[in-house]
Motif scaffolding. Structure first.
Motif, PDB file in Angstrom:
ATOM      1  N   ILE A 207       0.677  -1.241  -0.038  1.00 23.75           N
ATOM      2  CA  ILE A 207       0.132   0.033  -0.125  1.00 23.75           C
ATOM      3  C   ILE A 207       0.885   1.120  -0.175  1.00 23.75           C
ATOM      4  O   ILE A 207       0.401   2.922  -0.585  1.00 23.75           O
TER       5      ILE A 207
ATOM      6  N   ASN B 217      -9.739   9.033  -2.789  1.00 18.61           N
ATOM      7  CA  ASN B 217      -9.658   8.024  -1.296  1.00 18.61           C
ATOM      8  C   ASN B 217      -8.890   6.671  -2.094  1.00 18.61           C
ATOM      9  O   ASN B 217      -9.239   6.288  -3.134  1.00 18.61           O
ATOM     10  N   GLY B 218      -8.629   5.884  -0.944  1.00 22.00           N
ATOM     11  CA  GLY B 218      -7.569   4.985  -1.548  1.00 22.00           C
ATOM     12  C   GLY B 218      -6.993   4.666  -1.967  1.00 22.00           C
ATOM     13  O   GLY B 218      -5.390   3.968  -1.715  1.00 22.00           O
ATOM     14  N   SER B 219      -5.318   6.274  -1.289  1.00 21.22           N
ATOM     15  CA  SER B 219      -4.922   6.745  -2.058  1.00 21.22           C
ATOM     16  C   SER B 219      -3.505   5.760  -1.271  1.00 21.22           C
ATOM     17  O   SER B 219      -2.525   6.065  -1.079  1.00 21.22           O
ATOM     18  N   GLY B 220      -3.732   5.787   0.090  1.00 27.36           N
ATOM     19  CA  GLY B 220      -3.278   5.220   0.962  1.00 27.36           C
ATOM     20  C   GLY B 220      -3.364   6.289   2.631  1.00 27.36           C
ATOM     21  O   GLY B 220      -1.719   5.778   3.279  1.00 27.36           O
ATOM     22  N   LYS B 221      -3.624   6.855   2.898  1.00 28.16           N
ATOM     23  CA  LYS B 221      -3.528   8.317   3.739  1.00 28.16           C
ATOM     24  C   LYS B 221      -4.064   7.652   4.957  1.00 28.16           C
ATOM     25  O   LYS B 221      -2.957   8.035   6.148  1.00 28.16           O
ATOM     26  N   SER B 222      -4.975   6.869   5.200  1.00 29.28           N
ATOM     27  CA  SER B 222      -5.292   6.542   6.479  1.00 29.28           C
ATOM     28  C   SER B 222      -3.990   5.251   6.789  1.00 29.28           C
ATOM     29  O   SER B 222      -3.678   5.428   8.157  1.00 29.28           O
ATOM     30  N   THR B 223      -3.672   4.450   5.623  1.00 21.12           N
ATOM     31  CA  THR B 223      -3.291   3.438   5.732  1.00 21.12           C
ATOM     32  C   THR B 223      -1.277   4.082   6.321  1.00 21.12           C
ATOM     33  O   THR B 223      -0.499   3.390   7.337  1.00 21.12           O
TER      34      THR B 223
ATOM     35  N   TYR C 157      -0.563  -3.995   9.218  1.00 23.12           N
ATOM     36  CA  TYR C 157       1.216  -3.518   8.271  1.00 23.12           C
ATOM     37  C   TYR C 157       1.923  -3.954   8.393  1.00 23.12           C
ATOM     38  O   TYR C 157       2.496  -3.844   9.899  1.00 23.12           O
TER      39      TYR C 157
ATOM     40  N   HIS D 224      -9.842  15.839   3.574  1.00 26.19           N
ATOM     41  CA  HIS D 224     -10.578  16.010   2.067  1.00 26.19           C
ATOM     42  C   HIS D 224     -10.933  16.804   1.241  1.00 26.19           C
ATOM     43  O   HIS D 224     -10.869  17.794   0.282  1.00 26.19           O
TER      44      HIS D 224
END
Ligand SMILES: Nc1ncnc2c1ncn2[C@@H]1O[C@H](COP(=O)(O)OP(=O)(O)OP(=O)(O)O)[C@@H](O)[C@H]1O
Length: 335
Positions: free
Chosen positions: A105, A125-131, A142, A292
């Motif tokens: 990720i 969305n889904g770009s990896g920010k929260s990860t 992770y 966002h």
């Protein structure tokens, strides 16, 4: 306090009944309140309480780069900027995979945060920010497979999630966890004293702590009723967010990571939360916030904005970047 600890142990056992030993290191859950803070990590995980893996990698060391360096006792090399400032957080070429699927990720994240700075991370969305933010605090879903994270001159990847929290890293989650059977007041008191012990400072007894707490309640505009309620139990989305900021206000942190703190907040709540965050800023501590929306940045003014795409930061700029995004969308930025 013994009664409180029993409550806490009970609630932790309820949340995580079947923790088994992973092949390398296990994060022991017991009575420590900072471990309960870390419970957010696990309660937000899809594989709650199965195998706890840490993002520790013994073979990762911080790499040096241009500029002069300072070496800590842990042999971590810390870069200084041209003005001689030492970063609070320095992330280099960070790579991470989802433990279960081995899907990568984070694909080489680079970021430097100095004391007193506010950084915003934006991205589709889904770009990896929260990860990214969860990897910083040591989320067990992770595994770090490359790169380095140096926090306050120490190798963060050598620390358990609890140690990261006690070292001054705070994370507010998108979906904060409920802790049945533990009142907000008891939770905060224990977490506060755990941090004090770590800092070698005197702990506060419940009466002293109450005075401290009440002043912080005002900061986030919360009523005292919330102190006797169990942590996040029955709280509305907005109340949970305020409660997260109350935790930050009470516990203090050198680096506060705020993941979509603006989501689900009405305008008044957004202003309260932003005011509270601004009120907590000192020249010594920093904020890394994921959002966002430009509207949060109207209230909490960022030093820098980073755009994340496909597990990397692809662009960094000032607030004009967020304005461009608001106007033209990510097509104006994406490579
Ligand atoms: N534990 C996990 N299990 C499976 N997939 C995951 C896990 N964690 C992250 N992912 C996937 O990794 C990608 C990045 O997710 P992440 O939550 O970091 O994105 P984000 O940029 O924060 O998105 P959003 O803006 O929607 O919150 C997504 O495709 C997500 O489905």
């Amino acid at each position: 306090m013994a009664g409180v600890n029993l409550h806490l142990r009970h609630s932790v056992t309820q949340l995580f009944p079947t923790i088994s030993s992973p092949p390398h290191r296990q994060v022991q859950l017991g009575t420590s309140p900072s471990r309960v803070i870390v419970s957010n990590l696990r309660a937000n995980s899809t594989a709650v309480a199965q195998t706890l893996r840490t993002t520790r990698r013994s073979d990762i060391t911080a790499s040096s780069s241009v500029g002069s360096s300072t070496t800590s006792s842990d042999s971590v090399v810390v870069d200084r900027d041209e003005e001689g400032r030492i970063p609070l957080l320095e992330v280099k070429d960070l790579r991470a995979v989802i433990v279960e699927t081995r899907q990568e990720i984070l694909k080489g994240v680079n970021l430097v945060v100095y004391e007193g700075e506010i950084h915003a991370v934006m991205g589709k969305n889904g770009s990896g920010k929260s990860t990214f933010s969860k990897v910083l605090v040591g989320h067990p879903d992770y595994e770090v497979t490359g790169g380095s994270i140096v926090f306050k001159g120490e190798n963060l990847l050598d620390m358990e999630p609890e140690e990261r929290s006690l070292a001054g890293l705070f994370m507010s989650f998108q979906s904060p966890v409920e802790i049945p059977g533990v009142s907000n007041m008891d939770f905060l008191n224990m977490a506060f004293n755990a941090r004090k012990r770590k800092l070698g400072e005197p702990e506060l007894d419940p009466i002293q702590f109450y005075s401290h707490l009440v002043s912080k309640l005002e900061v986030v505009n919360m009523k005292t009723d919330f102190l006797n309620r169990n942590v996040n139990e029955g709280f509305s989305g907005g109340e949970r967010k305020r409660n997260e900021i109350l935790q930050l206000a009470v516990l203090g942190a050198e680096l506060a990571i705020l993941d979509e703190i603006d989501s689900g907040l009405d305008v008044d709540a957004l202003q309260d939360v932003a005011k509270a965050v601004n009120g907590l800023l000192t020249p010594k501590n920093s904020v890394l916030m994921i959002t966002h929306y430009q509207r949060l940045l109207d209230y909490i003014k960022p030093t820098l904005i980073h755009i994340m795409e496909n597990g990397r930061i692809i662009k960094t700029g000032d607030k004009s970047l967020a304005k461009l995004l608001e106007k033209e969308g990510y097509k104006a930025i994406s490579g």
